[in-house]
Design an enzyme around this catalytic site. Sequence first.
Site, mmCIF file in Angstrom:
data_model
loop_
_atom_site.group_PDB
_atom_site.id
_atom_site.type_symbol
_atom_site.label_atom_id
_atom_site.label_comp_id
_atom_site.label_asym_id
_atom_site.label_seq_id
_atom_site.Cartn_x
_atom_site.Cartn_y
_atom_site.Cartn_z
ATOM 1 N N CYS A 176 0.830 -1.212 0.000
ATOM 2 C CA CYS A 176 0.000 0.000 0.000
ATOM 3 C C CYS A 176 0.863 1.259 0.000
ATOM 4 O O CYS A 176 0.369 2.350 -0.255
ATOM 5 C CB CYS A 176 -0.946 0.004 1.201
ATOM 6 S SG CYS A 176 -0.098 0.057 2.782
ATOM 7 N N CYS A 207 -2.589 -2.875 8.504
ATOM 8 C CA CYS A 207 -2.293 -1.546 9.059
ATOM 9 C C CYS A 207 -1.871 -1.676 10.521
ATOM 10 O O CYS A 207 -0.951 -0.991 10.979
ATOM 11 C CB CYS A 207 -3.507 -0.632 8.945
ATOM 12 S SG CYS A 207 -4.376 -0.755 7.366
ATOM 13 N N ASP A 259 2.214 2.656 2.547
ATOM 14 C CA ASP A 259 2.084 3.464 3.763
ATOM 15 C C ASP A 259 3.331 3.341 4.638
ATOM 16 O O ASP A 259 3.993 2.312 4.661
ATOM 17 C CB ASP A 259 0.846 3.020 4.549
ATOM 18 C CG ASP A 259 -0.438 3.404 3.814
ATOM 19 O OD1 ASP A 259 -0.327 4.113 2.801
ATOM 20 O OD2 ASP A 259 -1.519 2.995 4.250
ATOM 21 N N CYS A 289 -3.005 5.344 5.554
ATOM 22 C CA CYS A 289 -4.463 5.331 5.565
ATOM 23 C C CYS A 289 -5.010 5.662 6.953
ATOM 24 O O CYS A 289 -4.261 5.721 7.930
ATOM 25 C CB CYS A 289 -4.947 3.957 5.124
ATOM 26 S SG CYS A 289 -4.697 2.715 6.390
HETATM 27 FE FE1 FES Z 1 -1.690 0.096 4.243
HETATM 28 FE FE2 FES Z 1 -3.467 0.949 5.908
HETATM 29 S S1 FES Z 1 -3.758 0.564 3.794
HETATM 30 S S2 FES Z 1 -1.368 0.741 6.251
#
Ligand code: FES
Length: 141
Positions: free
Chosen positions: A33, A103, A35, A59
């Site tokens: 993702c 996450c 992040d 996110c």
């Molecule tokens: Fe990857 Fe939340 S979508 S940390």
Amino acid sequence: MYSEKVMDHFNNPRNMGEIENPSGVGTVGNAKCGDIMRMYLDIDGQGVIQDVKFKTFGCGAAVATSSMATELVKGKTVQEALAVTNKAVMEALDGLPPVKVHCSLLAEEAIHAALWDYAQKNGIVIEGLKKPVADIGEKEE
Ligand code: FES
């Protein structure tokens, strides 16, 4: 879809920011993702986490899990903080949708990365702590 607690921690994140000269800092990322989460720990001579701050580029669930993770480790010993799993973070948030479980894993890994940094800096071994695989160091800066 999201619990009230998740929404609360997303809207009012606790302990957001950074610590100058932290005892340990860890940055982790999720390649899928993209992040990124960074945790700062201020640990006293007794091995107790006096302060903790986070920065998350990610996110909403990542923000909420970082925030909850900081609450769970603050005031704890290094060993107790190590025992704070992503499951514990999720439970404290009254759950996360399945697609958001990773996450919470980022939050656990960020704490571990910061503890790892603390251990490295102080030449100590924290029993049960392994170098987090998701640790991306300071590369993104
Ligand atoms: Fe990857 Fe939340 S979508 S940390």
